[in-house]
Design a protein around this motif. Structure first.
Motif, PDB file in Angstrom:
ATOM      1  N   PHE A 126      -1.562  19.619 -13.429  1.00  0.00           N
ATOM      2  CA  PHE A 126      -1.602  21.073 -13.430  1.00  0.00           C
ATOM      3  C   PHE A 126      -0.328  21.556 -12.743  1.00  0.00           C
ATOM      4  CE2 PHE A 126      -5.888  19.378 -13.267  1.00  0.00           C
ATOM      5  CZ  PHE A 126      -6.483  19.980 -14.367  1.00  0.00           C
ATOM      6  N   GLU A 127       0.454  22.333 -13.473  1.00  0.00           N
ATOM      7  CA  GLU A 127       1.804  22.678 -13.025  1.00  0.00           C
ATOM      8  C   GLU A 127       1.826  23.296 -11.636  1.00  0.00           C
ATOM      9  OE1 GLU A 127       5.744  25.088 -14.695  1.00  0.00           O
ATOM     10  OE2 GLU A 127       3.855  25.126 -15.809  1.00  0.00           O
ATOM     11  N   LYS A 128       0.880  24.172 -11.336  1.00  0.00           N
ATOM     12  CA  LYS A 128       0.892  24.856 -10.057  1.00  0.00           C
ATOM     13  C   LYS A 128       0.172  24.082  -8.957  1.00  0.00           C
ATOM     14  CE  LYS A 128       1.095  29.473 -12.147  1.00  0.00           C
ATOM     15  NZ  LYS A 128       0.441  30.802 -12.257  1.00  0.00           N
ATOM     16  N   LEU A 129      -0.401  22.957  -9.323  1.00  0.00           N
ATOM     17  CA  LEU A 129      -1.237  22.217  -8.375  1.00  0.00           C
ATOM     18  C   LEU A 129      -0.708  20.805  -8.117  1.00  0.00           C
ATOM     19  CD1 LEU A 129      -3.877  22.386  -6.731  1.00  0.00           C
ATOM     20  CD2 LEU A 129      -5.083  21.541  -8.767  1.00  0.00           C
ATOM     21  N   GLY A 130      -0.502  20.053  -9.194  1.00  0.00           N
ATOM     22  CA  GLY A 130      -0.092  18.659  -9.085  1.00  0.00           C
ATOM     23  C   GLY A 130      -0.943  17.798  -9.997  1.00  0.00           C
ATOM     24  N   PHE A 131      -1.030  16.527  -9.655  1.00  0.00           N
ATOM     25  CA  PHE A 131      -1.814  15.591 -10.461  1.00  0.00           C
ATOM     26  C   PHE A 131      -3.115  15.282  -9.749  1.00  0.00           C
ATOM     27  CE2 PHE A 131      -3.003  11.217 -11.731  1.00  0.00           C
ATOM     28  CZ  PHE A 131      -3.154  11.434 -13.094  1.00  0.00           C
ATOM     29  N   LEU A 132      -4.231  15.622 -10.409  1.00  0.00           N
ATOM     30  CA  LEU A 132      -5.570  15.356  -9.883  1.00  0.00           C
ATOM     31  C   LEU A 132      -6.173  14.175 -10.629  1.00  0.00           C
ATOM     32  CD1 LEU A 132      -7.315  18.862  -9.574  1.00  0.00           C
ATOM     33  CD2 LEU A 132      -6.664  17.363  -7.693  1.00  0.00           C
ATOM     34  N   GLU A 163       5.858  17.241  -5.581  1.00  0.00           N
ATOM     35  CA  GLU A 163       7.029  16.735  -4.852  1.00  0.00           C
ATOM     36  C   GLU A 163       7.100  15.222  -4.880  1.00  0.00           C
ATOM     37  OE1 GLU A 163       5.018  19.063  -3.781  1.00  0.00           O
ATOM     38  OE2 GLU A 163       6.310  20.832  -3.568  1.00  0.00           O
ATOM     39  N   SER A 164       5.971  14.566  -5.135  1.00  0.00           N
ATOM     40  CA  SER A 164       5.932  13.116  -5.126  1.00  0.00           C
ATOM     41  C   SER A 164       6.407  12.489  -6.432  1.00  0.00           C
ATOM     42  CB  SER A 164       4.509  12.633  -4.836  1.00  0.00           C
ATOM     43  OG  SER A 164       4.044  13.083  -3.581  1.00  0.00           O
ATOM     44  N   PHE A 165       6.430  13.285  -7.513  1.00  0.00           N
ATOM     45  CA  PHE A 165       6.753  12.650  -8.802  1.00  0.00           C
ATOM     46  C   PHE A 165       7.705  13.447  -9.698  1.00  0.00           C
ATOM     47  CE2 PHE A 165       2.606  14.778  -9.210  1.00  0.00           C
ATOM     48  CZ  PHE A 165       2.832  15.624 -10.276  1.00  0.00           C
ATOM     49  N   LEU A 166       7.902  14.736  -9.428  1.00  0.00           N
ATOM     50  CA  LEU A 166       8.835  15.496 -10.258  1.00  0.00           C
ATOM     51  C   LEU A 166      10.251  15.329  -9.722  1.00  0.00           C
ATOM     52  CD1 LEU A 166       6.946  18.840 -11.014  1.00  0.00           C
ATOM     53  CD2 LEU A 166       7.227  16.842 -12.488  1.00  0.00           C
ATOM     54  N   GLU A 167      11.141  14.829 -10.565  1.00  0.00           N
ATOM     55  CA  GLU A 167      12.477  14.474 -10.089  1.00  0.00           C
ATOM     56  C   GLU A 167      13.267  15.677  -9.591  1.00  0.00           C
ATOM     57  OE1 GLU A 167      14.346  12.301 -13.189  1.00  0.00           O
ATOM     58  OE2 GLU A 167      13.073  10.542 -12.928  1.00  0.00           O
ATOM     59  N   ASP A 168      13.007  16.861 -10.178  1.00  0.00           N
ATOM     60  CA  ASP A 168      13.740  18.036  -9.723  1.00  0.00           C
ATOM     61  C   ASP A 168      13.181  18.610  -8.431  1.00  0.00           C
ATOM     62  OD1 ASP A 168      11.394  18.933 -10.759  1.00  0.00           O
ATOM     63  OD2 ASP A 168      12.262  20.399 -12.129  1.00  0.00           O
ATOM     64  N   ARG A 169      12.112  17.961  -7.901  1.00  0.00           N
ATOM     65  CA  ARG A 169      11.539  18.443  -6.646  1.00  0.00           C
ATOM     66  C   ARG A 169      11.548  17.363  -5.568  1.00  0.00           C
ATOM     67  NH1 ARG A 169       6.208  21.917  -8.213  1.00  0.00           N
ATOM     68  NH2 ARG A 169       6.376  22.420  -6.005  1.00  0.00           N
ATOM     69  N   ALA A 212       0.846  -1.200   0.000  1.00  0.00           N
ATOM     70  CA  ALA A 212       0.000   0.000   0.000  1.00  0.00           C
ATOM     71  C   ALA A 212       0.880   1.248   0.000  1.00  0.00           C
ATOM     72  CB  ALA A 212      -0.917   0.005   1.220  1.00  0.00           C
ATOM     73  N   ILE A 213       0.643   2.111  -0.987  1.00  0.00           N
ATOM     74  CA  ILE A 213       1.344   3.399  -1.085  1.00  0.00           C
ATOM     75  C   ILE A 213       0.287   4.489  -1.223  1.00  0.00           C
ATOM     76  CG2 ILE A 213       2.930   4.803  -2.457  1.00  0.00           C
ATOM     77  CD1 ILE A 213       4.292   2.231  -3.331  1.00  0.00           C
ATOM     78  N   ARG A 214       0.395   5.514  -0.420  1.00  0.00           N
ATOM     79  CA  ARG A 214      -0.586   6.593  -0.455  1.00  0.00           C
ATOM     80  C   ARG A 214       0.133   7.941  -0.524  1.00  0.00           C
ATOM     81  NH1 ARG A 214      -3.039   2.605  -0.953  1.00  0.00           N
ATOM     82  NH2 ARG A 214      -4.869   1.828   0.175  1.00  0.00           N
ATOM     83  N   THR A 215       0.133   8.539  -1.696  1.00  0.00           N
ATOM     84  CA  THR A 215       0.626   9.912  -1.801  1.00  0.00           C
ATOM     85  C   THR A 215      -0.518  10.875  -2.121  1.00  0.00           C
ATOM     86  OG1 THR A 215       1.182   9.624  -4.139  1.00  0.00           O
ATOM     87  CG2 THR A 215       2.917   9.176  -2.550  1.00  0.00           C
ATOM     88  N   GLY A 216      -1.607  10.349  -2.671  1.00  0.00           N
ATOM     89  CA  GLY A 216      -2.748  11.186  -3.004  1.00  0.00           C
ATOM     90  C   GLY A 216      -3.564  11.579  -1.782  1.00  0.00           C
TER      91      GLY A 216
END
Length: 419
Positions: free
Chosen positions: A374-380, A412-418, A119-123
């Motif tokens: 969405f760049e300023k928000l994340g993945f919905l 932060e959970s998926f962009l490698e530069d963050r 189980a992985i929960r980032t959302g």
């Protein structure tokens, strides 16, 4: 053999080529009964040419390789299958005794099964639609989240600030895909004739791509589609043309949004069931998820040349939503798998380089479907659409429906530069 014949035949017959596939399947089972394992392997390899990712056929081929002592081939197929279903139970099947007696493979496969099931929960919950709804796709414009509702045939809005839900527009047919371009007032949605909805439309009703002024709640234009088209996903290129995946016929429809006409089509002859569709940041490359085969890459500027991503260790099956992020990275929403999940793919050339789980083993009776970055928000993404909760006639089994949840995965959970 541990896969049940009845469920297998139902699944195989659901495709247009089902009878040929069924014939090969039955002949292969006869070969297995006669202990002609070499023929068993050959027939299952032939069947996979018709249906590249069918789990029963893959499982049977792995069993055939084990019975003929081709253990590396057995291991490779089981590795793939476990990425799709980590509970296949090969370890209780005597056909795999040759593999199980080898510590080289069995321990690794056990570890993979546990890894794929963790189980992985980032959302985190971003929006909750209370009541009996069937959300399918979404878009965010300013402080409003717009979503399509398949069952009610509606475009609905969710005010991010006050959490109020309103019906923006109602249609005669189910509403599926949604997209927007540079014009902040326009939203494009697709309608289709499918059974899973209370909106069946009249005889004169036809599937359409519809442009809507979201603020004024008015239809700006309508582009009719052929009667059998199921437009499952949409995305714009840099010319403003709208690319539409057709789930009923393996093709991509290109719409000239200025002329309001169908411009051309891209035949996906080796495809089966097209779903999610996305473009890269330069809008030169189109990526399309095929529910059966995997992910196709279409070069928009090179006469729409189609190539398929290679994935040696991970089965790219059952991908519904597909979203390009950056730097050859895509986020995929996978359902009808065990477990259900959202994961990131990083590609290298025409191959999948890495797979990173973002949300895995989702705790829901519904299915995750579509999402957007969405760049300023994340993945919905929509985490629990009630697709599993219709009967064979498309009637809703509403006692099993859940309030619809939109989950947000932070960059932060998926962009490698963050990271």
């Amino acid at each position: 053999m541990r896969f049940y014949l009845l469920s297998t035949l139902i699944l195989l017959c659901s495709f247009s080529f089902g009878q040929d596939l069924n014939s090969i399947y039955k002949e292969s089972m006869e070969a297995h009964s006669n202990q002609d394992y070499g023929k068993f392997v050959v027939l299952n390899k032939e069947a996979l040419k018709l249906h590249p990712s069918q789990p029963t056929i893959l499982y049977n081929l792995a069993a055939g390789y084990s019975l003929t002592n081709s253990l590396q081939d057995t291991y490779q197929i089981l590795r793939n299958l476990l990425s799709w279903n980590n509970t296949i139970g090969y370890e209780k099947d005597t056909d795999f005794n040759n593999l199980l007696s080898s510590d080289k493979y069995s321990g690794t496969l056990d570890s993979l099964a546990k890894s794929y099931g963790r189980a992985i929960r980032t959302g985190k919950e971003y929006a909750l639609f209370i009541g009996k709804r069937h959300l399918e796709d979404l878009i965010v414009l300013d402080s409003l989240l717009f979503a399509t509702d398949v069952y009610h045939g509606e475009l609905i809005s969710y005010n991010i600030k006050n959490k109020k839900v309103e019906v923006t527009k109602e249609f005669d047919l189910p509403v599926l895909a949604i997209a927007s371009n540079s014009n902040p007032e326009s939203i494009w949605v697709s309608t289709a004739k499918i059974s899973q909805s209370k909106k069946k439309g009249g005889q004169s009703s036809t599937p359409e791509i519809i442009e809507i002024d979201a603020l004024k709640r008015k239809v700006k234009s309508r582009i009719p589609l052929e009667n059998k088209v199921v437009a499952g996903s949409m995305a714009f290129d840099k010319q403003g043309d709208l690319y539409v995946s057709n789930s009923s016929i393996p093709e991509v429809i290109i719409i000239d949004t200025q002329a309001k006409t169908i411009k051309s089509k891209i035949p996906m002859d080796s495809g089966f069931n097209l779903q999610g569709l996305t473009v890269d940041l330069d809008k030169n490359i189109l990526y399309i998820a095929d529910y059966i085969k995997g992910i196709a890459r279409v070069d928009i500027e090179d006469n729409h040349q189609v190539t398929w991503l290679e994935s040696k260790d991970f089965l790219l099956k059952g991908i519904d939503g597909l979203t390009y992020i950056k730097d050859n990275q895509l986020i995929t929403v996978q359902n009808n798998s065990t477990p259900k999940r959202v994961f990131k793919i990083k590609t290298k050339g025409m191959a999948v380089d890495t797979v990173t789980f973002l949300d895995n083993n989702l705790d829901t009776d519904g299915e995750p479907t579509n999402g957007k970055y969405f760049e300023k928000l994340g993945f919905l993404y929509i985490s629990n659409s009630p697709w599993p909760h219709y009967d064979k006639n498309g009637e809703a089994i509403m006692e099993n429906w859940e309030d619809q949840k939109i989950l947000l995965i932070n960059p932060e959970s998926f962009l490698e530069d963050r990271l």
